[in-house]
Design an enzyme around this catalytic site. Structure first.
Site, mmCIF file in Angstrom:
data_model
loop_
_atom_site.group_PDB
_atom_site.id
_atom_site.type_symbol
_atom_site.label_atom_id
_atom_site.label_comp_id
_atom_site.label_asym_id
_atom_site.label_seq_id
_atom_site.Cartn_x
_atom_site.Cartn_y
_atom_site.Cartn_z
ATOM 1 N N SER A 123 81.812 119.709 9.965
ATOM 2 C CA SER A 123 81.567 121.154 10.009
ATOM 3 C C SER A 123 81.073 121.557 11.392
ATOM 4 C CB SER A 123 80.503 121.473 8.954
ATOM 5 O OG SER A 123 79.876 122.684 9.228
ATOM 6 N N TYR A 148 72.232 119.962 4.660
ATOM 7 C CA TYR A 148 73.698 119.862 4.551
ATOM 8 C C TYR A 148 74.310 119.521 5.914
ATOM 9 C CZ TYR A 148 78.381 121.728 5.137
ATOM 10 O OH TYR A 148 79.686 121.879 5.521
ATOM 11 N N LYS A 152 76.305 115.948 7.622
ATOM 12 C CA LYS A 152 77.561 115.877 8.389
ATOM 13 C C LYS A 152 77.331 115.140 9.713
ATOM 14 C CE LYS A 152 80.178 117.887 5.391
ATOM 15 N NZ LYS A 152 81.085 117.057 4.586
HETATM 16 C C1 UD1 Z 1 78.268 129.025 5.982
HETATM 17 C C2 UD1 Z 1 77.404 127.847 6.215
HETATM 18 C C3 UD1 Z 1 78.181 126.783 6.964
HETATM 19 C C4 UD1 Z 1 79.406 126.415 6.165
HETATM 20 C C5 UD1 Z 1 80.233 127.677 5.903
HETATM 21 C C6 UD1 Z 1 81.369 127.369 4.978
HETATM 22 C C7 UD1 Z 1 75.179 128.926 6.412
HETATM 23 C C8 UD1 Z 1 74.012 129.190 7.309
HETATM 24 N N1 UD1 Z 1 76.211 128.262 6.959
HETATM 25 O O1 UD1 Z 1 78.620 129.582 7.238
HETATM 26 O O2 UD1 Z 1 77.387 125.655 7.159
HETATM 27 O O3 UD1 Z 1 80.165 125.482 6.872
HETATM 28 O O4 UD1 Z 1 79.422 128.678 5.273
HETATM 29 O O5 UD1 Z 1 82.232 128.444 4.931
HETATM 30 O O6 UD1 Z 1 75.173 129.285 5.247
HETATM 31 N N2 UD1 Z 1 77.235 137.810 5.589
HETATM 32 C C9 UD1 Z 1 76.845 139.117 5.342
HETATM 33 N N3 UD1 Z 1 76.651 139.493 4.058
HETATM 34 C C10 UD1 Z 1 76.832 138.634 2.996
HETATM 35 C C11 UD1 Z 1 77.253 137.307 3.268
HETATM 36 C C12 UD1 Z 1 77.439 136.936 4.576
HETATM 37 O O7 UD1 Z 1 76.660 139.915 6.258
HETATM 38 O O8 UD1 Z 1 76.612 139.054 1.855
HETATM 39 C C13 UD1 Z 1 77.451 137.404 6.996
HETATM 40 C C14 UD1 Z 1 76.536 136.269 7.425
HETATM 41 O O9 UD1 Z 1 75.327 136.756 7.929
HETATM 42 C C15 UD1 Z 1 77.386 135.596 8.489
HETATM 43 C C16 UD1 Z 1 78.816 135.873 8.054
HETATM 44 O O10 UD1 Z 1 78.756 136.912 7.105
HETATM 45 O O11 UD1 Z 1 77.183 136.212 9.715
HETATM 46 C C17 UD1 Z 1 79.477 134.676 7.432
HETATM 47 O O12 UD1 Z 1 78.632 134.159 6.415
HETATM 48 P P1 UD1 Z 1 79.101 132.968 5.460
HETATM 49 O O13 UD1 Z 1 80.420 133.280 4.866
HETATM 50 O O14 UD1 Z 1 77.980 132.659 4.532
HETATM 51 O O15 UD1 Z 1 79.374 131.768 6.460
HETATM 52 P P2 UD1 Z 1 78.408 131.068 7.552
HETATM 53 O O16 UD1 Z 1 76.999 131.433 7.334
HETATM 54 O O17 UD1 Z 1 78.980 131.317 8.901
#
Ligand code: UD1
Length: 340
Positions: A123, A148, A152
């Site tokens: 990842s 997690y 990795k």
């Molecule tokens: C997350 C994991 C990462 C994993 C990946 C798998 C974390 C910190 N990291 O990445 O280790 O490999 O998922 O896909 O959880 N967001 C919103 N509103 C929401 C949900 C998300 O604004 O309700 C934003 C988050 O702040 C982020 C972006 O969307 O900036 C993506 O979020 P998410 O899909 O959870 O992925 P990651 O956090 O990048």
């Protein structure tokens, strides 16, 4: 062999492996975080019935039996692992035991059964909070922000260390950025938990009215529109990279025993841009509010995947519109099946 074959990336990879016409696949998945129904979806798409052994890879005797029954296995793609960031903070030991115990058995199986080609799901979280973007494979690993991500990092090290005394072993470590979307047919996709944590499954819940509203976690970051930037790519593109990675190993094109590849689209996309792309696909505005920053989020990360482009001859076929359109199709498919 695909471990975690009933999971999100695993099942899409099986589809691409089967459709390449070059691979026959067996899956090993204990279905603790997936459902056997996925294999029926894979069959509907490919027309091929892929056997799944419902075995816990941490149970070495049961796992080894699968190899005894399938003596012609030439390569392993190892997906099976827990992957929820928040849960790993709550239950770290469960993560270390499951993710690293399973990997130890996979490595031992490679030695015992003479399997020389291993692909490991890693990842971009191994990079931690990096400042210099895009990240390349040469970017050093940073401080893991959760157990997690640490599994990795340790997993990668375990593989590297195993190579030293075992010169016939070959491995590729694939570091994924943010895989999203569903099979382009809309007939296979991610089965999220009831309360998903990731952006696209949440967007789809709001779009389909299962959830009244969502939050954008912060619009005060130092980015072009203030929301976080990630490198989203279509799950079938990630899946296709695994087929090309297995070709690469089995054709002995690797230069080193253990090589690392980033798998991303190379484009940073903001949360607000993702919302706009989703609104275009679903045809109506999505109800959201701007909330505070989510703990552990980094402002921006996106990758340089040119190594995979050049050496694996891999390129993304799908754009953000395709990611959203397929995710939307899948959401509706599940609704029509009554699976939600
Ligand atoms: C997350 C994991 C990462 C994993 C990946 C798998 C974390 C910190 N990291 O990445 O280790 O490999 O998922 O896909 O959880 N967001 C919103 N509103 C929401 C949900 C998300 O604004 O309700 C934003 C988050 O702040 C982020 C972006 O969307 O900036 C993506 O979020 P998410 O899909 O959870 O992925 P990651 O956090 O990048």
């Amino acid at each position: 062999m695909v471990t975690g074959g009933c999971g999100y990336i695993g099942s899409h990879t099986i589809i691409e492996l089967v459709q390449s016409g070059r691979y026959e696949v067996v899956s090993v998945d204990n279905n603790v975080r997936s459902t056997p129904e996925t294999m029926r979806r894979v069959e509907r798409i490919t027309g091929v019935k892929v056997p799944n052994y419902k075995v816990d890879i941490c149970d070495k005797a049961a796992f080894f039996k699968v190899f005894e029954e399938n003596p012609d296995i030439q390569g392993i793609i190892h997906f099976a692992a827990y992957k929820a960031v928040g849960e790993s903070v709550e239950q770290p030991l469960m993560y270390y035991r499951n993710n690293l115990g399973a990997l130890a058995n996979v490595l031992e199986a490679c030695l015992h059964f003479g399997i020389q080609a291993l692909i490991f799901s890693s990842s971009c979280s191994v990079y931690g909070d990096v400042k210099n973007l895009p990240v390349s494979e040469k970017t050093p690993m940073g401080q893991a922000f959760c157990p997690y991500a640490h599994t990795k990092q340790i997993g990668e090290e375990m593989i590297r260390n195993m190579m030293v005394p075992n010169p016939s072993m070959n491995a590729l470590i694939l570091r994924y950025f943010n895989p999203v979307g569903a099979h382009i047919s809309g007939m296979n996709g991610e089965l999220s938990p009831d309360k998903p944590n990731n952006l696209v499954p949440i967007i789809m819940r709001v779009a389909s009215g299962k959830q009244p509203s969502m939050q954008v976690f912060g619009t005060d970051y130092d980015t072009r529109d203030g929301s976080c930037i990630r490198d989203y790519l279509h799950v079938s593109d990630i899946a296709d990279a695994h087929v090309k990675a297995m070709d690469y190993l089995l054709e002995h094109r690797n230069q080193e025993q253990c090589e690392v590849f980033n798998l991303g689209s190379g484009n940073g996309i903001s949360v607000m841009e993702m919302l706009a792309a989703a609104e275009e696909v679903v045809g109506h505005k999505l109800n959201y509010t701007v909330g505070g920053r989510r703990a552990g989020d980094i402002p921006a990360i996106y990758g340089d995947s040119s190594r995979a482009n050049t050496l694996l001859h891999w390129n993304c076929r799908y754009n953000v519109h395709d990611m959203m359109e397929s995710a939307w199709k899948w959401e509706q498919y599940l609704d029509s099946e009554g699976s939600h």
